[in-house]
Write a protein that holds these residues in place. Structure first.
Motif, short mmCIF file in Angstrom:
data_model
loop_
_atom_site.label_atom_id
_atom_site.label_comp_id
_atom_site.label_asym_id
_atom_site.label_seq_id
_atom_site.Cartn_x
_atom_site.Cartn_y
_atom_site.Cartn_z
N SER A 167 -16.83 1.67 -1.27
CA SER A 167 -16.66 0.30 -0.79
C SER A 167 -15.20 -0.03 -0.52
O SER A 167 -14.88 -1.11 -0.02
N LYS A 168 -14.30 0.88 -0.88
CA LYS A 168 -12.88 0.68 -0.64
C LYS A 168 -12.22 2.03 -0.39
O LYS A 168 -12.87 3.07 -0.46
N LEU A 220 -3.37 11.90 7.20
CA LEU A 220 -2.79 11.55 5.90
C LEU A 220 -1.94 10.29 6.00
O LEU A 220 -2.03 9.40 5.14
N GLU A 221 -1.12 10.20 7.04
CA GLU A 221 -0.26 9.03 7.18
C GLU A 221 -1.07 7.76 7.44
O GLU A 221 -0.76 6.69 6.90
N VAL A 222 -2.14 7.86 8.24
CA VAL A 222 -3.02 6.71 8.46
C VAL A 222 -3.64 6.28 7.13
O VAL A 222 -3.67 5.09 6.80
N TRP A 223 -4.13 7.26 6.36
CA TRP A 223 -4.75 6.94 5.07
C TRP A 223 -3.75 6.26 4.15
O TRP A 223 -4.08 5.26 3.49
N ARG A 224 -2.54 6.78 4.08
CA ARG A 224 -1.53 6.21 3.17
C ARG A 224 -1.19 4.77 3.54
O ARG A 224 -1.05 3.91 2.67
N MET A 229 -1.88 -1.04 2.34
CA MET A 229 -2.33 -2.38 2.73
C MET A 229 -3.35 -2.91 1.73
O MET A 229 -3.30 -4.07 1.31
N GLN A 230 -4.31 -2.05 1.36
CA GLN A 230 -5.34 -2.46 0.39
C GLN A 230 -4.71 -2.84 -0.94
O GLN A 230 -5.05 -3.88 -1.54
#
Length: 318
Positions: A167-168, A220-224, A229-230
């Protein structure tokens, strides 16, 4: 479709076993990168070995393991006798190809895994005094690309899942539990149809997913950035993900670490007559999946993967 039931579970029930492993020299890694199709076919014609066997032998050579091909006495002749640090073991290597015809609707890669287990079972009949394992390799989009597919084919097909919160954005691994028929309603009993159980195929010490690993700098950079942000309390949605991909692709597209690195993910059979050796297939990019209190998940990471995880790389990218 596989059953996924969210349940509570603490990842701490699975103990990480830390062991530093040497890095594979770059010149050795280059030895096992995929060749062109013509090179591959030339090798197969010259050696009468499958692509899967060629890749597996390259991996064994990287690890400095001594092995023999079809050298075990008997009628069936499993593919490999490996002389490991703590003793000999047998590995049968199977390759999963594209289905013919290609499926037009739903498709379960776990069914292909089950078919390979049935085939390997015949090879192991004479060798119950050995630790016997099945290595599965595929270059097909329809082949297993995640250890959970191996798990589902061997112990499912249905399973319960815990650990990682879908969910996150969650960097943690998932853990899996497989129900017995008595735990399921009659109309769901087909979800408990294990190929490996206390009464079936106990000669299998483990299933091994033989695959390639590389880490995409773009993903990886998108995920980080999304994870940051989260954690900062800002909303994260699909639009933001695509915006970041479009922004970063011109810079990072095609940038990868450890390109085309061969590795083995070992999934232990908890019902095995002889356990899979603990000191075998312990390379810097390998994983070991084991069992604790009925749940299966990662119990060991190779040194490079462990360092990446500690540096904040999410488990699903390892």
């Amino acid at each position: 479709m596989l059953a996924r039931t969210a349940v509570s579970c603490h990842a701490e029930s699975i103990e990480w076993r830390h062991r530093m492993m040497p890095r594979v020299p770059s010149e050795v890694m280059a030895h096992c990168r995929p060749s062109s199709e013509n090179d591959i076919m030339g090798e197969i014609v010259g050696t009468t070995k499958t692509r899967a066997e060629i890749v597996f032998e390259g991996y064994l050579s990287e690890r400095g393991l001594t092995f023999e091909h079809e050298a075990v006495p008997g009628r069936r002749k499993p593919d490999y006798l490996i002389h490991g640090p703590s003793g000999d073991c047998i590995v049968e290597v199977k390759q999963i190809e594209d289905p013919d015809p290609h499926p037009s609707g739903g498709f379960s890669a776990a069914r292909s895994v089950r078919a390979k287990i049935r085939s390997a079972r015949r090879q192991f009949g004479e060798y119950k005094h050995f630790a016997c394992s099945l290595a599965i390799y595929s270059e097909s989009i329809f082949g297993p690309n995640d250890p959970v597919i191996i798990l589902s084919g061997a112990f499912g097909p249905g399973y319960q899942q815990a650990g990682r919160d879908y969910s996150k954005i969650d960097p943690n691994p998932s853990f899996y539990r497989f129900c017995t028929k008595s735990e399921l309603p009659p109309d769901k009993s087909f979800l408990a149809n294990a190929m490996l159980s206390p009464v079936a195929n106990t000669t299998f010490s483990a299933l091994i997913m033989l695959t390639y690993y590389q880490l995409s700098e773009l993903h990886l950079e998108v995920w980080r950035r999304l994870y940051a942000m989260q954690e900062a309390g800002r909303p994260v949605d699909t639009h933001g993900q695509f915006r970041l991909l479009n922004e970063l692709a011109p810079i990072l597209q095609g940038s990868v670490r450890f390109p085309s690195t061969v590795r083995a993910i070992v999934v232990e059979n908890r019902h095995a007559r002889i356990p899979f050796p603990k000191d075998l297939f312990r390379g810097p990019f390998d994983q070991r999946w084991g069992w604790s209190h009925g749940w299966c998940g990662p119990t060991w990471l190779g040194a490079t993967l462990e360092a990446l995880y500690e540096d904040g790389v999410p488990f699903h990218m390892l």
